[in-house]
Scaffold this active site. Structure first.
Site, PDB file in Angstrom:
ATOM      1  N   ASP A  55     -56.430  34.081  13.248  1.00 56.81           N
ATOM      2  CA  ASP A  55     -56.819  33.945  11.848  1.00 56.81           C
ATOM      3  C   ASP A  55     -56.631  35.293  11.151  1.00 56.81           C
ATOM      4  OD1 ASP A  55     -58.045  33.592   9.391  1.00 56.81           O
ATOM      5  OD2 ASP A  55     -59.627  32.309  10.189  1.00 56.81           O
TER       6      ASP A  55
ATOM      7  N   GLU B  20     -45.624  37.224  16.885  1.00 60.90           N
ATOM      8  CA  GLU B  20     -46.423  38.442  16.888  1.00 60.90           C
ATOM      9  C   GLU B  20     -45.643  39.721  16.585  1.00 60.90           C
ATOM     10  OE1 GLU B  20     -48.758  35.598  19.582  1.00 60.90           O
ATOM     11  OE2 GLU B  20     -46.682  35.975  19.007  1.00 60.90           O
TER      12      GLU B  20
END
Length: 260
Positions: free
Chosen positions: A69, A138
């Site tokens: 998140d 990522e």
């Protein structure tokens, strides 16, 4: 059962003849992983040890789980506090999915990104919609899927996990099945899952638990990788440069390489 009547803010839970259906339900956040989701799922899985022999983990029709998140990270960073969570509880949650005394099935529709791939890779079986996509985004933000990789490598091997990490490109459901990340790929996953469960319901809970306990002794890689995975996660999510990039992306929608 008391645990089924509890109010979960991030989940929808129902039990059907020793099959526990757990739906991640953070629609406004793309089922992003926050502290509460981790706590709720951990509590449910702990209760499943006594009451369920099969756990079906689901997301929403358009997104399974979008990963960490970022808004929660941005909020802590802007507030001057520690911007990273302790990665230990999430890693332990995935260990529980992988090694708990129940069979775990990921029912994937839509997007599974970053930590969402961790949930998929940790499960025993994966049933995927044909339109589902899997990605590790990522590195776009200077971080890495440190905790995901031990589970993903176990599923698809080091070379393919490395390629997913470095390219950050989405992988189709068909490709994921060819690689071994997905076990069953179908246009109608509801029907496919129902047929699969008709057979799996015949298995005894004791037999499943004994098998899972034995299987854990055959592969100690997940436990062995935990210290390095947690350390790498803390390192990249403690870097102020990475955190500024994440906070800017949440505020402006611009990626780190895009001009201000």
């Amino acid at each position: 059962m008391d645990w089924l009547t509890r109010s979960y803010t991030t989940l929808r839970v129902r039990l059907d003849d020793a099959v526990c259906f757990v739906q991640m339900y953070r629609a406004a956040a793309g089922n992003a992983i926050n502290e509460q989701l981790i706590a709720d799922l951990t509590a449910v899985l702990r209760d499943c040890e006594a009451h369920a022999k099969i756990v079906v983990l689901e997301g929403l029709p358009d997104v399974f789980c979008n990963g960490a998140d970022f808004r929660e990270i941005q909020s802590r960073f802007d507030g001057g506090g520690a911007a990273h969570d302790d990665p230990g509880p999430l890693y332990d949650l995935w260990l529980r999915l992988a090694q708990g005394p129940f069979m775990t099935i990921a029912h994937v529709r839509g997007r599974a990104n970053a930590g969402g791939v961790g949930f998929v890779a940790a499960c025993d079986l994966v049933v995927s919609d044909e339109k589902a996509v899997f990605s590790l985004s990522e590195l776009l933000f200077g971080v890495m899927p440190a905790c995901v990789l031990p589970f993903l490598v176990r599923r698809i091997g080091a070379a393919r996990a490395n390629a997913m990490t470095l390219t950050t490109q989405p992988v189709s459901a068909a490709q994921a099945k060819a690689w071994g990340l997905v076990d069953v790929c179908d246009a109608n996953t509801e029907s496919t899952l129902r047929i699969l469960l008709l057979r799996l319901r015949r298995l005894e809970r004791t037999a499943i638990a004994r098998y899972k306990r034995y299987a854990t002794t055959l592969d100690g890689s997940l436990a062995a990788a935990k210290p390095a995975a947690l350390a790498a996660n803390v390192e990249v999510f403690s870097d102020p440069h990475n955190l500024r990039n994440i906070a800017r992306y949440v505020s402006t929608g611009r990626f780190p390489w895009e001009a201000s």
